[in-house]
Design a protein around this motif. Structure first.
Motif, mmCIF file in Angstrom:
data_model
loop_
_atom_site.group_PDB
_atom_site.id
_atom_site.type_symbol
_atom_site.label_atom_id
_atom_site.label_comp_id
_atom_site.label_asym_id
_atom_site.label_seq_id
_atom_site.Cartn_x
_atom_site.Cartn_y
_atom_site.Cartn_z
ATOM 1 N N ILE A 74 81.447 67.363 -11.920
ATOM 2 C CA ILE A 74 80.709 68.353 -11.500
ATOM 3 C C ILE A 74 81.365 69.732 -11.802
ATOM 4 O O ILE A 74 80.630 70.916 -11.764
ATOM 5 N N PHE A 75 82.718 69.738 -11.759
ATOM 6 C CA PHE A 75 83.290 71.218 -12.241
ATOM 7 C C PHE A 75 82.866 71.511 -13.652
ATOM 8 O O PHE A 75 82.500 72.768 -13.768
ATOM 9 N N VAL A 76 82.513 70.656 -14.540
ATOM 10 C CA VAL A 76 81.905 71.002 -15.946
ATOM 11 C C VAL A 76 80.537 71.423 -15.700
ATOM 12 O O VAL A 76 80.299 72.407 -16.160
ATOM 13 N N MET A 77 79.701 70.725 -14.733
ATOM 14 C CA MET A 77 78.387 71.247 -14.676
ATOM 15 C C MET A 77 78.466 72.643 -14.114
ATOM 16 O O MET A 77 77.649 73.528 -14.618
ATOM 17 N N THR A 78 79.220 72.882 -13.088
ATOM 18 C CA THR A 78 79.141 74.381 -12.559
ATOM 19 C C THR A 78 79.771 75.169 -13.498
ATOM 20 O O THR A 78 79.187 76.350 -13.650
ATOM 21 N N LEU A 79 80.639 74.921 -14.195
ATOM 22 C CA LEU A 79 81.197 75.844 -15.269
ATOM 23 C C LEU A 79 80.090 76.137 -16.543
ATOM 24 O O LEU A 79 80.015 77.385 -16.593
ATOM 25 N N ILE A 80 79.352 74.982 -16.898
ATOM 26 C CA ILE A 80 78.474 75.135 -17.632
ATOM 27 C C ILE A 80 77.128 76.188 -17.035
ATOM 28 O O ILE A 80 76.980 77.426 -17.776
ATOM 29 N N GLY A 81 76.978 76.105 -15.918
ATOM 30 C CA GLY A 81 76.085 76.862 -14.819
ATOM 31 C C GLY A 81 76.630 78.140 -14.910
ATOM 32 O O GLY A 81 75.706 79.195 -15.231
ATOM 33 N N CYS A 82 77.810 78.738 -14.687
ATOM 34 C CA CYS A 82 78.280 79.844 -14.431
ATOM 35 C C CYS A 82 78.298 80.598 -15.633
ATOM 36 O O CYS A 82 78.135 81.748 -15.944
ATOM 37 N N VAL A 83 78.640 79.748 -16.869
ATOM 38 C CA VAL A 83 78.694 80.481 -18.332
ATOM 39 C C VAL A 83 77.284 81.052 -18.615
ATOM 40 O O VAL A 83 77.403 81.851 -18.918
ATOM 41 N N VAL A 84 76.410 80.108 -18.686
ATOM 42 C CA VAL A 84 74.976 80.409 -18.877
ATOM 43 C C VAL A 84 74.693 81.661 -17.981
ATOM 44 O O VAL A 84 73.900 82.559 -18.431
ATOM 45 N N PHE A 85 75.069 81.398 -16.806
ATOM 46 C CA PHE A 85 74.517 82.714 -15.630
ATOM 47 C C PHE A 85 75.070 84.133 -16.161
ATOM 48 O O PHE A 85 74.559 84.970 -16.273
ATOM 49 N N THR A 86 76.483 84.019 -16.446
ATOM 50 C CA THR A 86 77.073 85.345 -16.896
ATOM 51 C C THR A 86 76.426 85.881 -18.167
ATOM 52 O O THR A 86 76.205 87.035 -18.243
ATOM 53 N N ILE A 87 76.198 84.907 -19.244
ATOM 54 C CA ILE A 87 75.481 85.449 -20.537
ATOM 55 C C ILE A 87 74.250 85.940 -20.140
ATOM 56 O O ILE A 87 73.809 87.030 -20.618
ATOM 57 N N TYR A 88 73.517 85.244 -19.130
ATOM 58 C CA TYR A 88 72.141 85.809 -19.093
ATOM 59 C C TYR A 88 72.074 87.139 -18.336
ATOM 60 O O TYR A 88 71.301 87.951 -18.516
ATOM 61 N N ALA A 89 73.285 87.419 -17.227
ATOM 62 C CA ALA A 89 73.458 88.702 -16.648
ATOM 63 C C ALA A 89 73.694 89.889 -17.726
ATOM 64 O O ALA A 89 73.466 90.877 -17.661
ATOM 65 N N GLN A 103 64.533 83.204 -20.808
ATOM 66 C CA GLN A 103 65.219 83.344 -19.754
ATOM 67 C C GLN A 103 64.857 82.599 -18.371
ATOM 68 O O GLN A 103 65.924 81.899 -18.053
ATOM 69 N N THR A 104 63.435 82.283 -18.317
ATOM 70 C CA THR A 104 63.201 81.357 -17.132
ATOM 71 C C THR A 104 63.470 80.014 -17.415
ATOM 72 O O THR A 104 64.254 79.351 -16.418
ATOM 73 N N VAL A 105 63.511 79.406 -18.546
ATOM 74 C CA VAL A 105 63.791 78.077 -18.742
ATOM 75 C C VAL A 105 65.318 77.881 -18.580
ATOM 76 O O VAL A 105 65.846 77.101 -17.832
ATOM 77 N N ASN A 106 65.921 78.458 -19.069
ATOM 78 C CA ASN A 106 67.523 78.882 -18.914
ATOM 79 C C ASN A 106 68.037 78.627 -17.526
ATOM 80 O O ASN A 106 68.752 77.984 -17.425
ATOM 81 N N ASN A 107 67.073 79.743 -16.816
ATOM 82 C CA ASN A 107 67.655 79.633 -15.509
ATOM 83 C C ASN A 107 67.335 78.496 -14.723
ATOM 84 O O ASN A 107 68.173 78.006 -13.704
ATOM 85 N N LEU A 108 66.057 78.062 -14.888
ATOM 86 C CA LEU A 108 65.684 76.719 -14.233
ATOM 87 C C LEU A 108 66.722 75.714 -14.504
ATOM 88 O O LEU A 108 66.885 74.768 -13.521
ATOM 89 N N ILE A 109 67.143 75.627 -16.125
ATOM 90 C CA ILE A 109 67.893 74.267 -16.201
ATOM 91 C C ILE A 109 69.337 74.723 -15.432
ATOM 92 O O ILE A 109 70.047 73.738 -14.804
ATOM 93 N N VAL A 110 69.976 75.774 -15.406
ATOM 94 C CA VAL A 110 71.111 76.198 -14.783
ATOM 95 C C VAL A 110 71.098 75.704 -13.378
ATOM 96 O O VAL A 110 72.073 75.003 -12.869
ATOM 97 N N VAL A 111 69.912 76.204 -12.767
ATOM 98 C CA VAL A 111 69.820 75.967 -11.168
ATOM 99 C C VAL A 111 69.879 74.473 -10.811
ATOM 100 O O VAL A 111 70.226 73.827 -10.026
ATOM 101 N N THR A 112 68.838 73.505 -11.920
ATOM 102 C CA THR A 112 68.780 72.327 -11.561
ATOM 103 C C THR A 112 70.026 71.494 -11.530
ATOM 104 O O THR A 112 70.485 70.747 -10.856
ATOM 105 N N LEU A 113 70.911 71.866 -12.761
ATOM 106 C CA LEU A 113 72.142 71.230 -12.865
ATOM 107 C C LEU A 113 73.081 71.530 -11.882
ATOM 108 O O LEU A 113 73.751 70.504 -11.011
ATOM 109 N N LEU A 114 72.910 72.728 -10.999
ATOM 110 C CA LEU A 114 73.751 73.071 -9.924
ATOM 111 C C LEU A 114 73.530 72.499 -8.829
ATOM 112 O O LEU A 114 74.370 71.818 -7.843
ATOM 113 N N ILE A 115 72.258 72.368 -8.564
ATOM 114 C CA ILE A 115 71.751 71.723 -7.396
ATOM 115 C C ILE A 115 72.006 70.394 -7.408
ATOM 116 O O ILE A 115 72.483 69.496 -6.363
ATOM 117 N N ALA A 116 72.106 69.663 -8.658
ATOM 118 C CA ALA A 116 72.371 68.075 -8.871
ATOM 119 C C ALA A 116 73.825 67.786 -8.632
ATOM 120 O O ALA A 116 74.175 66.936 -7.766
#
Lengths: 245, 703
Positions: free
Chosen positions: B65-80, B285-298
């Motif tokens: 789950i840490f790896v999933m969160t890390l991926i999510g946060c990396v994608v999120f910062t790049i998005y920001a 942007q939208t697809v990236n966001n949706l994937i990140v959020v899905t991973l985090l919720i999972a």
């Protein structure tokens, strides 16, 4: 002043290549007010962007004030844009975070030479174009016509060789359009400014000394004003009608 | 007169004017770094590291789950960062158009991105520590506390945060450099308004994506089993690559959501056309966001499922325990006898009933053993005499304890498993038992299973015929003998009694019994006789200590850990507090990140599309219509990842429970029901944030 010779430019979309300029030749003299007209897709804005050094071109040459643009490095091109060219855009391109005075002074700030003299010049230009009352306001607080007059003042702050204007009246109502065009006339009359303007508007173009008509990337015809403005506008409309047939 | 005197001052003024964008970027970076810093601070803390068994499933789950969160946060910062530069590009383009060269713009731009990215990252890293501390103290104050819950940090945790910091700052500089390198100035100027449509695939991509998710989950989970079964090999970590179709499938599902939507538009093709096209043209942007959020919720759901998965089965086990008190001890230990226990119970006004006790012996048991090849994941199976310790009962003793006949023929043995047969190990292939004192061997053969929940433990317990038992136990010393004891309380039990008895019981053992259940005395003798050091005598084995009677490791791993129902029921949460709270924390962190990403996405919808809403207003759109469009945009940002993330992880969880033993026990079904309730609760939280986001956007857009 401005010499364009055998200019070619095309755009690539995926694997397809679309030629936009197909060997353009013309020149603009010092103190001349020239417009380029033509239907959408004829290459007007592309021509202006090539002259402005905003986009690279493939073939041909552009010479501004004796300096050839092709082959120059980024630093030199930036310097040409800053000192030899002045720009006026359809959507004004003022920076929202700066006051009108500061916007007018941007080319000087970029040059690193803001001094009392520059500030006085900005004030003079503002007075000349009737915007001195809004110098301390921000773009969001003024009208479109005022924004464009501020943009014209900005284009003149470095006393450029030529002002390049892209559809300067495109976003304005007729009253503001007239004011802006008169501003150009004013600049030409009082400062001997050279102006090269792309426009769709036959009324705006009728203020020019000469109009270059573009069609499908080629120069279709050039018209010179011989009579009064109204006659010249009629002449332009006829030529445009003929071109579209 | 103007205050602008030079480039630096002008840039500072422009930065001040753009502070909304900068703040958004600062906030995103800060949140991402804070979450990663907090997660790694807790994950690498001695508090957690001493509790999580190394290489255990819980640790693997935590790291996954840490790896999933890390991926999510990396994608999120790049998005920001992308959002920040998209906005910045307009300003950069104008300055370039007016003659500012790359060299002139570079110092200001690099200064700005360096200051923004590094300050927000450092602030995030630092804030991670109080953040985790506050949450952890909250757990201790509100939920559960124990001596093991005292939080301490290990600076090792900064390694991940520092790497992330470097990535954020490095990527910010790279992006700045990329913008300055652009030669087409018009492109830079228009960047903010350039759409990012995704490559459209047909309407098949959604259903195919769902199938790929399913295939990936089955393949990813099943391949390690096949690897074990077919190649006699411990699954290497790279086998996780078989989960890859899940990501591809997820991308396709999100693409379908953005491009086509899941509703048929045949009847009314113009329904939601505005919001659909808005999504479509910011598709990347939208697809990236949706994937990140899905991973985090999972990840959040997977983390929180740990609690019911382990808690419910434990509670069911305690409730169904046949006797209130059950324990065993070595015969050479001076454990309180019935009289002493009754006296103690009397102190609390309690009376004992159904007291049963009987002898057992500990023998060396032959077994097919798994032997791992050196420097390889491969293993071979080989029968080993005296492979492990086994507690052995006679038929009579079994009858005393369970009230059931065992009917074991001489020359055979029966192995005791629990009633659900979940503890079927490899105790069904012994060819002999060995008396570890006399080394006398008893040839034997497996004759089947007996069922009893109290007697089936990790060490293992078998039953021999009375004759064989008498034969093999001859000459055994007391340290190889023991007694099972069980009794009930007549009436209502008392926690204080159970607690006092527990300490009395444990304190009656000497140091020779300070061992975990996986310390195998038979293996030790075998290894020592072969001139080798038994691994249990090295630092590799987790120790249990009489100094820490309330510790998780002692309560879970001590070999003579008694089963006192009232104590287990009351102290369960305390004994597993760190494990449970870690997973609760993981859930909170993942959920928080997901909600922040969703909220930020909604904010950017408002920022990027404000001109569309203005145009719609000019075209006569009613506030109701505009509200509907805003809701429709936000709904997709929140709804689709929530549904897909929750459903996918719930199905995956069902698969894990089923694949464990090829069936579904009712305790597992109960756990699934609890999980469903938790999903409902999480969905309510998501809905609440969705409502807040809609309200905020409407306010921003003046609707």
């Amino acid at each position: 002043m401005l010499y364009v010779k055998d200019l070619y430019k095309s755009y690539e979309v995926g694997k397809n290549k679309y030629p936009v300029l197909k060997g353009i030749d013309f020149h603009v003299e010092q103190g001349e007010f020239v417009a380029v007209m033509g239907p959408s897709g004829s290459g007007k804005t592309t021509l202006l962007n090539c002259i402005s050094c905003y986009i690279p071109f493939e073939k041909g040459s552009i010479t501004v004030g004796g300096v050839k643009l092709a082959g120059q490095n980024e630093e030199t091109l930036a310097n040409i844009r800053n000192t030899k060219l002045g720009f006026v855009f359809q959507d004004f391109m003022l920076l929202d975070g700066l006051t009108i005075r500061e916007n007018i002074l941007i080319p000087r700030i970029v040059q690193g030479e803001v001094n009392k003299e520059a500030e006085q010049l900005a004030d003079q230009l503002a007075t000349m174009f009737g915007i001195s009352h809004i110098l301390n306001k921000y773009p969001a607080e003024i009208s479109g016509g005022e924004k464009q007059r501020a943009a014209v003042a900005r284009s003149l702050i470095n006393n450029p060789l030529i002002i390049l204007a892209d559809e300067p009246t495109g976003n304005l109502d007729s009253k503001s359009s007239r004011t802006v065009i008169e501003t150009f006339g004013n600049a030409k009359a009082k400062m001997n400014a050279t102006i090269f303007m792309v426009t769709h508007d036959s009324f705006a173009a009728s203020f020019c000394d000469r109009v270059v008509l573009l069609k499908d990337g080629n120069i279709y015809r050039q018209l010179e004003k011989s009579g009064n403005r109204s006659e010249f506008q009629d002449e332009l409309l006829d030529a445009l009608k003929e071109m579209s047939e | 007169m103007t205050h602008v005197m030079n480039m630096k001052q002008m840039e500072q003024k422009l930065q001040k004017a753009d502070r909304k964008q900068s703040l958004l970027y600062l906030f995103c970076n800060f949140m991402a770094l804070m979450i990663i810093s907090a997660y790694s601070a807790l994950m690498f803390s001695p508090t957690v590291q001493t509790i999580f068994p190394e290489g255990g499933d819980s640790a693997k789950q935590m790291y996954m789950i840490f790896v999933m969160t890390l991926i999510g946060c990396v994608v999120f910062t790049i998005y920001a960062l992308g959002l920040f530069f998209r906005h910045k590009s307009g300003q950069l383009g104008i300055l370039m158009a007016l003659g500012a060269s790359r060299r002139r713009l570079a110092p200001g731009l690099f200064r700005e991105v360096l200051v923004l990215s590094s300050t927000s990252a450092v602030a995030g890293i630092v804030a991670g520590f109080p953040f985790v501390w506050i949450i952890w103290q909250g757990f201790r104050l509100i939920l559960v506390d124990s001596s093991e819950m005292v939080l301490s940090f290990d600076l090792k945790c900064l390694f991940v945060s520092v790497l992330f910091f470097l990535l954020v700052v490095g990527f910010a500089c790279l992006m700045a450099w990329r913008y300055l390198r652009k030669t087409n100035i018009m492109e830079v100027i228009r960047e903010e308004h350039i759409n990012e449509p995704v490559k459209e695939l047909g309407r098949w991509c959604g259903p195919v994506g769902l199938v790929l998710i399913l295939i990936g989950a089955v393949m990813g989970y099943g391949t390690p089993f096949l690897c074990d079964e077919w190649f006699h090999m411990y699954p290497p970590s790279w086998l996780s690559i078989f989960y890859a179709p899940v990501l591809v499938g997820l991308y396709m599902v999100m693409l379908h959501t953005v491009v086509h939507g899941w509703r048929s538009h045949r009847k009314n093709p113009y329904k939601n056309i505005v919001s659909r096209s808005m999504m479509k043209f910011q598709g990347r942007q939208t697809v990236n966001n949706l994937i990140v959020v899905t991973l985090l919720i999972a990840g959040a759901c997977f983390g929180i499922f740990y609690l019911p998965a382990n808690g419910v089965s434990a509670m069911v086990r305690y409730a169904n325990q046949a006797y209130d008190y059950f324990y065993h001890y070595r015969a050479d230990q001076n454990v309180p006898d019935q009289e002493a226990v009754e006296a103690l119970a009397g102190k609390y006004g309690l009376a004992l009933k159904d007291w049963n006790e009987c002898e057992y012996i500990t023998l060396g048991m032959g077994q097919v053993s798994i032997i791992q090849e050196e420097d390889s994941n491969h293993y071979t199976k080989e029968y080993v005499v005296m492979n492990k310790e086994e507690k052995v009962l006679s038929e009579d003793a079994y009858r005393v304890l369970t009230g059931q006949d065992a009917d074991v023929e001489p020359g055979t043995y029966m192995n005791i498993t629990d009633t659900d047969e979940t503890s079927l190990y490899t105790n069904n292939n012994a060819r002999e038992f060995t008396n570890m004192v006399t080394r006398k061997q008893l040839d034997t053969e497996f004759a089947g299973y007996l069922h009893n929940n109290l007697l089936s433990d990790q060490v293992g317990c078998s039953v021999l015929s009375n004759e064989d038992y008498a034969l093999i136990s001859e000459g055994l010393t007391d340290d190889w003998k023991g007694r099972f004891v069980q009794f009930n309380i007549d009436g209502k039990d008392n926690y204080q009694f159970a607690n006092e008895f527990y300490y009395l019981f444990v304190n009656s053992f000497d140091k020779s019994c300070e061992l975990p259940y996986y310390y195998d005395r038979v293996q030790k003798i075998r290894d020592n006789e072969a001139g080798e050091v038994y691994w249990g005598d090295t630092e590799d084995m987790t120790e249990v200590s009489f100094e820490k009677l309330d510790s998780f490791s002692f309560r879970v791993f001590w070999v003579y850990q008694p089963q006192f129902r009232i104590l287990s029921q009351n102290d369960f949460l305390r004994s597993v507090a760190v494990l449970f709270m870690m997973f609760l924390f993981i859930c909170i962190v993942c959920m928080l990140t997901a909600l922040v990403v969703c909220y930020t996405r909604c904010q950017t919808i408002a920022l990027n599309n404000s001109y569309i809403f203005d145009d719609l207003k000019k075209l006569g759109a009613s506030p109701e219509f505009l509200s509907k469009e805003v809701r429709s945009q936000c709904k997709n940002v929140f709804k689709v990842p929530t549904i897909i993330g929750m459903t996918a992880i719930y199905m995956f969880f069902i698969m894990i429970l089923y694949a464990n033993d090829g069936r579904m026990l009712w305790a597992e079904m109960l756990a699934l029901l609890v999980c469903l309730g938790i999903l409902g609760l999480l969905a309510v939280i998501v809905y609440a944030v969705y409502r807040v986001s809609v309200k905020t956007i409407k306010r921003q857009l003046g609707i």
